[in-house]
Write a protein that holds these residues in place. Sequence first.
Motif, PDB file in Angstrom:
ATOM      1  N   HIS A  41       0.725  -0.957  -0.108  1.00  0.00           N
ATOM      2  CA  HIS A  41       0.008   0.271  -0.147  1.00  0.00           C
ATOM      3  C   HIS A  41       0.841   1.321   0.220  1.00  0.00           C
TER       4      HIS A  41
ATOM      5  N   HIS B  66      -7.516   8.488  -0.993  1.00  0.00           N
ATOM      6  CA  HIS B  66      -6.245   8.178  -0.125  1.00  0.00           C
ATOM      7  C   HIS B  66      -5.088   7.623  -1.173  1.00  0.00           C
TER       8      HIS B  66
ATOM      9  N   HIS C 210       0.730   5.720  -1.346  1.00  0.00           N
ATOM     10  CA  HIS C 210       0.421   7.078  -2.016  1.00  0.00           C
ATOM     11  C   HIS C 210       0.648   7.503  -3.195  1.00  0.00           C
TER      12      HIS C 210
HETATM   13 ZN   LIG Z   1      -1.984   5.227   3.016  1.00  0.00          ZN
END
Ligand SMILES: [Zn+2]
Length: 230
Positions: free
Chosen positions: A101, A164, A103
């Motif tokens: 995960h 997000h 960004h």
């Molecule tokens: Zn995050």
Amino acid sequence: MDRRYPSDADAKRDILEAGRRLYARGLAAANDGNISARVSHGHIWTTPSGVSKGFMTGDMLIKTDIDGNAICGGSGKRPSSELLLHLCVYRRSADVLSVCHAHPPVASAFAAAGIPLDAALLQEAAVLLGAIHVADYAEPGSLALAEGAAAFCPEYNGVLLEHHGAVAWGGDVMGALYTMERIEFSATVAMYSRLMGMERPMTQRQIDALMDLRAAWGVSGGGRPRGRDA
Ligand SMILES: [Zn+2]
């Protein structure tokens, strides 16, 4: 089924390397992002919260069971706040051995706009990545976020999280990392295409032929990216 999982040592080494690459490429600022690797059907290694993923050491990584209970490691640090997201993805497919995960800035701009990366703009991305959709908005660390994202596994290789960032998964740590890199690359190409005023997907016939390549390239999953009719 005979399945080969990485050793604890190999999983930890790969997580540290993937963390360095994520940070060096600007895909995870500050303490952002998290990576995990599965070492048995019911056990994973994951990254700690509150630590830059570019500067982790092996003693910071934490082994948990598939319910998120810490088993060892961590040097007093807690697992990632998005551990539940990773666990929900693992529960969806026994073939997923790593989750990443991050960004990534351009992909996160698409996530903020609620725009999927689903157009077939480049051949290899169409074959190897496929379509990346946007999971509905949910608060970070929540079960809703975890389940909403995991719903795209195993049909797709990853998903954008609305307002997000992005999640990628794969058969090993480097595979999940490469998918994250492909998501950001595809987002960048889509952004430039839109800035040029010409986002021009391939034709359905061209996409048909590329989807046929997946078997020969050893690719399964990814979904069919969007084409044009002409
Ligand atoms: Zn995050």
